[in-house]
Design a protein around this motif. Sequence first.
Motif: not given
Length: 199
Positions: A65-73
């Motif tokens: 999940m480290s860049s879930y949906k190309d967003q910061p997680w």
Amino acid sequence: MTQKLDKLQAALEAVLGERIRQFKRERGEITITVSATDYLAVATTLRDHAELKFEQLIDLCGLDMSSYKDQPWDGLRYCIVSHLLSVTHNWRVRLKVYAPDDELPVVASVNPVWNSANWFERESFDLYGIIYEGHEDLRRILTDYGFIGHPMRKDFPVSGHVEMRYDAQTRRVIYQPVTIEPREITPRVIREDNYGGLH
């Protein structure tokens, strides 16, 4: 469909209670998230409780999940998602758990609960490095036994670290550092303004 989901939701909330950390009902599906400490107990309850009876594990996978949906997680990095089926009641649920340590992701194995989890957990270990405590045969399943790293982690290089090839002189397969040259991966249509006669 709504009545069946209402009944399932009521049963889950009554049986699991406070062990459900997050409850989500979207698109005609129910997803419950539990803590890693409750994971094995919840899985056993989901299988054995007469009101739930999730006899089958249909799928289990790991997620980075480290860049879930190309967003910061802003949360734990590794998530394990299981899809369960109750043949008795004809309903499904998605069970999620997050590994509490990003550096060494460890959760309990549900293979003793549903033996169909065996290869799914091995795949998740192989590709994400998630360790399933209590799994009797946790070893790589898709990559070579000598493979270094976990290729589905988002920080793993696309080209990998090493490549293997057959060496005719030594008559064996050898490993060597990757020799792939990085190249432009932007499609030609986007790179060139006049591609195909367009102005």
